[in-house]
Write a protein that holds these residues in place. Structure first.
Motif, PDB file in Angstrom:
ATOM      1  N   ILE A  23       4.454 -11.121 -31.971  1.00 35.75           N
ATOM      2  CA  ILE A  23       3.106 -10.921 -31.437  1.00 35.75           C
ATOM      3  C   ILE A  23       3.162 -10.455 -29.986  1.00 35.75           C
ATOM      4  CG2 ILE A  23       0.978 -12.116 -30.775  1.00 35.75           C
ATOM      5  CD1 ILE A  23       1.297 -13.847 -33.259  1.00 35.75           C
ATOM      6  N   PHE A  24       4.045 -11.086 -29.207  1.00 30.96           N
ATOM      7  CA  PHE A  24       4.174 -10.693 -27.800  1.00 30.96           C
ATOM      8  C   PHE A  24       4.627  -9.238 -27.688  1.00 30.96           C
ATOM      9  CE2 PHE A  24       6.630 -10.399 -23.813  1.00 30.96           C
ATOM     10  CZ  PHE A  24       5.635 -10.767 -22.915  1.00 30.96           C
ATOM     11  N   GLY A  25       5.575  -8.832 -28.561  1.00 31.38           N
ATOM     12  CA  GLY A  25       6.051  -7.452 -28.550  1.00 31.38           C
ATOM     13  C   GLY A  25       4.933  -6.464 -28.853  1.00 31.38           C
ATOM     14  N   PHE A  26       4.087  -6.813 -29.821  1.00 35.69           N
ATOM     15  CA  PHE A  26       2.965  -5.932 -30.151  1.00 35.69           C
ATOM     16  C   PHE A  26       1.951  -5.868 -29.015  1.00 35.69           C
ATOM     17  CE2 PHE A  26       4.249  -6.230 -34.694  1.00 35.69           C
ATOM     18  CZ  PHE A  26       4.182  -4.880 -34.997  1.00 35.69           C
ATOM     19  N   ALA A  43       1.196  -0.809 -23.302  1.00 37.07           N
ATOM     20  CA  ALA A  43       1.868   0.455 -22.984  1.00 37.07           C
ATOM     21  C   ALA A  43       1.102   1.644 -23.567  1.00 37.07           C
ATOM     22  CB  ALA A  43       3.301   0.427 -23.513  1.00 37.07           C
ATOM     23  N   LEU A  44       0.580   1.473 -24.789  1.00 37.25           N
ATOM     24  CA  LEU A  44      -0.186   2.542 -25.420  1.00 37.25           C
ATOM     25  C   LEU A  44      -1.463   2.828 -24.637  1.00 37.25           C
ATOM     26  CD1 LEU A  44      -0.440   4.463 -27.857  1.00 37.25           C
ATOM     27  CD2 LEU A  44      -1.637   2.618 -29.064  1.00 37.25           C
ATOM     28  N   PHE A  45      -2.105   1.760 -24.152  1.00 35.30           N
ATOM     29  CA  PHE A  45      -3.338   1.938 -23.375  1.00 35.30           C
ATOM     30  C   PHE A  45      -3.051   2.692 -22.073  1.00 35.30           C
ATOM     31  CE2 PHE A  45      -6.615   0.716 -20.367  1.00 35.30           C
ATOM     32  CZ  PHE A  45      -7.777   0.819 -21.121  1.00 35.30           C
ATOM     33  N   ILE A  46      -1.982   2.287 -21.390  1.00 37.15           N
ATOM     34  CA  ILE A  46      -1.611   2.959 -20.140  1.00 37.15           C
ATOM     35  C   ILE A  46      -1.233   4.415 -20.406  1.00 37.15           C
ATOM     36  CG2 ILE A  46       0.060   3.006 -18.251  1.00 37.15           C
ATOM     37  CD1 ILE A  46       0.186  -0.058 -18.455  1.00 37.15           C
ATOM     38  N   GLY A  47      -0.468   4.620 -21.480  1.00 39.52           N
ATOM     39  CA  GLY A  47      -0.076   5.979 -21.842  1.00 39.52           C
ATOM     40  C   GLY A  47      -1.273   6.856 -22.151  1.00 39.52           C
ATOM     41  N   GLY A  94      -3.242  22.486 -26.651  1.00 41.73           N
ATOM     42  CA  GLY A  94      -4.615  22.418 -27.121  1.00 41.73           C
ATOM     43  C   GLY A  94      -5.630  22.451 -26.014  1.00 41.73           C
ATOM     44  N   GLY A  95      -5.172  22.353 -24.783  1.00 44.01           N
ATOM     45  CA  GLY A  95      -6.090  22.456 -23.651  1.00 44.01           C
ATOM     46  C   GLY A  95      -6.573  21.105 -23.137  1.00 44.01           C
ATOM     47  N   PRO A  96      -7.352  21.135 -22.059  1.00 44.96           N
ATOM     48  CA  PRO A  96      -7.842  19.905 -21.421  1.00 44.96           C
ATOM     49  C   PRO A  96      -8.657  19.013 -22.357  1.00 44.96           C
ATOM     50  CG  PRO A  96      -8.179  21.792 -19.987  1.00 44.96           C
ATOM     51  CD  PRO A  96      -7.760  22.337 -21.321  1.00 44.96           C
ATOM     52  N   PHE A  97      -9.504  19.614 -23.198  1.00 44.57           N
ATOM     53  CA  PHE A  97     -10.346  18.823 -24.097  1.00 44.57           C
ATOM     54  C   PHE A  97      -9.494  18.027 -25.073  1.00 44.57           C
ATOM     55  CE2 PHE A  97     -13.267  18.386 -27.783  1.00 44.57           C
ATOM     56  CZ  PHE A  97     -14.229  17.604 -27.156  1.00 44.57           C
ATOM     57  N   ALA A  98      -8.443  18.663 -25.597  1.00 47.07           N
ATOM     58  CA  ALA A  98      -7.543  17.976 -26.528  1.00 47.07           C
ATOM     59  C   ALA A  98      -6.820  16.821 -25.826  1.00 47.07           C
ATOM     60  CB  ALA A  98      -6.532  18.958 -27.106  1.00 47.07           C
ATOM     61  N   ALA A  99      -6.439  17.033 -24.572  1.00 50.12           N
ATOM     62  CA  ALA A  99      -5.758  15.979 -23.818  1.00 50.12           C
ATOM     63  C   ALA A  99      -6.677  14.775 -23.621  1.00 50.12           C
ATOM     64  CB  ALA A  99      -5.303  16.519 -22.464  1.00 50.12           C
ATOM     65  N   ILE A 100      -7.935  15.036 -23.297  1.00 51.92           N
ATOM     66  CA  ILE A 100      -8.892  13.947 -23.098  1.00 51.92           C
ATOM     67  C   ILE A 100      -9.111  13.172 -24.401  1.00 51.92           C
ATOM     68  CG2 ILE A 100     -11.300  13.403 -22.553  1.00 51.92           C
ATOM     69  CD1 ILE A 100     -11.226  15.759 -20.578  1.00 51.92           C
ATOM     70  N   LEU A 101      -9.281  13.931 -25.501  1.00 53.58           N
ATOM     71  CA  LEU A 101      -9.479  13.277 -26.798  1.00 53.58           C
ATOM     72  C   LEU A 101      -8.250  12.464 -27.206  1.00 53.58           C
ATOM     73  CD1 LEU A 101     -11.338  15.979 -28.935  1.00 53.58           C
ATOM     74  CD2 LEU A 101     -12.273  13.894 -27.903  1.00 53.58           C
ATOM     75  N   MET A 102      -7.061  13.017 -26.978  1.00 58.73           N
ATOM     76  CA  MET A 102      -5.827  12.304 -27.313  1.00 58.73           C
ATOM     77  C   MET A 102      -5.713  11.020 -26.493  1.00 58.73           C
ATOM     78  SD  MET A 102      -3.014  12.033 -29.022  1.00 58.73           S
ATOM     79  CE  MET A 102      -2.703  13.638 -29.747  1.00 58.73           C
ATOM     80  N   GLY A 103      -6.005  11.127 -25.211  1.00 57.75           N
ATOM     81  CA  GLY A 103      -5.934   9.930 -24.354  1.00 57.75           C
ATOM     82  C   GLY A 103      -6.918   8.864 -24.790  1.00 57.75           C
ATOM     83  N   LEU A 104      -8.150   9.274 -25.078  1.00 52.57           N
ATOM     84  CA  LEU A 104      -9.149   8.315 -25.542  1.00 52.57           C
ATOM     85  C   LEU A 104      -8.749   7.674 -26.862  1.00 52.57           C
ATOM     86  CD1 LEU A 104     -12.483  10.193 -24.665  1.00 52.57           C
ATOM     87  CD2 LEU A 104     -11.576   8.108 -23.599  1.00 52.57           C
ATOM     88  N   GLY A 125      -6.979   3.025 -29.847  1.00 55.39           N
ATOM     89  CA  GLY A 125      -6.010   2.404 -30.761  1.00 55.39           C
ATOM     90  C   GLY A 125      -5.389   1.155 -30.167  1.00 55.39           C
ATOM     91  N   SER A 126      -5.098   1.206 -28.867  1.00 51.66           N
ATOM     92  CA  SER A 126      -4.491   0.033 -28.225  1.00 51.66           C
ATOM     93  C   SER A 126      -5.478  -1.129 -28.174  1.00 51.66           C
ATOM     94  CB  SER A 126      -4.027   0.391 -26.809  1.00 51.66           C
ATOM     95  OG  SER A 126      -5.127   0.632 -25.954  1.00 51.66           O
ATOM     96  N   VAL A 127      -6.759  -0.831 -27.934  1.00 47.47           N
ATOM     97  CA  VAL A 127      -7.779  -1.883 -27.923  1.00 47.47           C
ATOM     98  C   VAL A 127      -7.912  -2.507 -29.302  1.00 47.47           C
ATOM     99  CG1 VAL A 127     -10.249  -2.340 -27.653  1.00 47.47           C
ATOM    100  CG2 VAL A 127      -9.059  -0.906 -25.987  1.00 47.47           C
ATOM    101  N   PHE A 128      -7.871  -1.694 -30.337  1.00 47.58           N
ATOM    102  CA  PHE A 128      -7.952  -2.206 -31.713  1.00 47.58           C
ATOM    103  C   PHE A 128      -6.761  -3.113 -32.020  1.00 47.58           C
ATOM    104  CE2 PHE A 128      -6.525  -1.749 -36.127  1.00 47.58           C
ATOM    105  CZ  PHE A 128      -7.613  -2.300 -36.786  1.00 47.58           C
ATOM    106  N   ILE A 129      -5.562  -2.680 -31.631  1.00 46.54           N
ATOM    107  CA  ILE A 129      -4.371  -3.494 -31.868  1.00 46.54           C
ATOM    108  C   ILE A 129      -4.469  -4.816 -31.114  1.00 46.54           C
ATOM    109  CG2 ILE A 129      -1.876  -3.635 -31.493  1.00 46.54           C
ATOM    110  CD1 ILE A 129      -1.770  -0.599 -31.914  1.00 46.54           C
ATOM    111  N   GLY A 130      -4.923  -4.761 -29.864  1.00 50.21           N
ATOM    112  CA  GLY A 130      -5.067  -5.985 -29.081  1.00 50.21           C
ATOM    113  C   GLY A 130      -6.065  -6.949 -29.701  1.00 50.21           C
ATOM    114  N   ALA A 131      -7.197  -6.425 -30.194  1.00 48.57           N
ATOM    115  CA  ALA A 131      -8.196  -7.276 -30.829  1.00 48.57           C
ATOM    116  C   ALA A 131      -7.653  -7.905 -32.104  1.00 48.57           C
ATOM    117  CB  ALA A 131      -9.445  -6.459 -31.138  1.00 48.57           C
TER     118      ALA A 131
END
Length: 203
Positions: free
Chosen positions: A107-110, A116-120, A135-145, A150-156
């Motif tokens: 659990i701690f590892g996850f 790390a995923l959230f920071i990334g 893919g351009g700036p828009f793709a980067a923003i969408l990928m980051g979001l 995903g990290s918030v979902f895993i944490g929850a």
């Protein structure tokens, strides 16, 4: 065991509880002795009816830890409840400790991976548009979001699993021990009142 010895051992076992809580518990057991003596029992008979003061103290401290967990639901309260239950000896530590350590480590590892995923994701969303992200700036923003979501979902999900594990540990302990103060006191009072009177004493 005399009254003074019983109360002294109970006090020693309650070290770590809030002073007011420990004082109330001591007063309750002083009352049990008063009632038993008034009924014609000796101090030794009352002490025997009440049980081992060291074990009583462990049970009452476990009850306090579990109540705190139900009220606060935070990592500190979870650790306090688990350690209090382990202090009862209700769980075979030699068998379950390796399993528990493995589960906690996983659990701690996850959790670390989720952080790390959230920071990334934040780095990709902020720096991606300026670093020639495919893919351009828009793709980067969408990928980051997406990574941050995903990290918030895993944490929850991990939080839910952790709460479930703590509750399961408490439930298992309650199969073996009397942990609720309202249940402890009537049983102790009944034991004192039903103990046979001392020879020659009037009930």
């Amino acid at each position: 065991m005399t009254r003074a010895e019983f109360i002294a051992r109970l006090k020693d076992g309650l070290v770590g509880l809030p002073t007011t809580t420990a004082t109330d518990i001591i007063a309750d057991y002083e009352t049990h002795f008063d009632d038993g003596l008034a009924a014609g029992r000796t101090e030794a008979e009352v002490a025997a009816a009440l049980g081992d003061p060291v074990r009583l103290a462990r049970e009452l401290k476990a009850e306090a830890g579990i109540q705190r967990w139900h009220q606060e639901k935070n990592p500190s309260a979870a650790a306090g409840a688990v350690f209090a239950v382990l202090g009862l000896g209700a769980i075979d530590i030699l068998i379950l400790l390796p399993i528990a350590m493995g589960v906690v480590g996983t659990i701690f590892g996850f959790f670390i991976a989720a952080i790390a995923l959230f920071i990334g994701g934040g780095v990709v969303m902020v720096a991606g548009p300026f670093a020639g992200f495919p893919g351009g700036p828009f793709a980067a923003i969408l990928m980051g979001l997406g990574m941050m979501a995903g990290s918030v979902f895993i944490g929850a999900l991990l939080t839910i699993v952790t709460i479930w594990l703590v509750n399961a540990t408490v439930w298992y302990a309650r199969l073996h021990y009397r942990l609720l103060k309202p249940a402890l006191e009537p049983q102790a009072q009944a034991a004192v009142q039903s103990a046979p009177p001392a020879p020659g004493a009037s009930a």
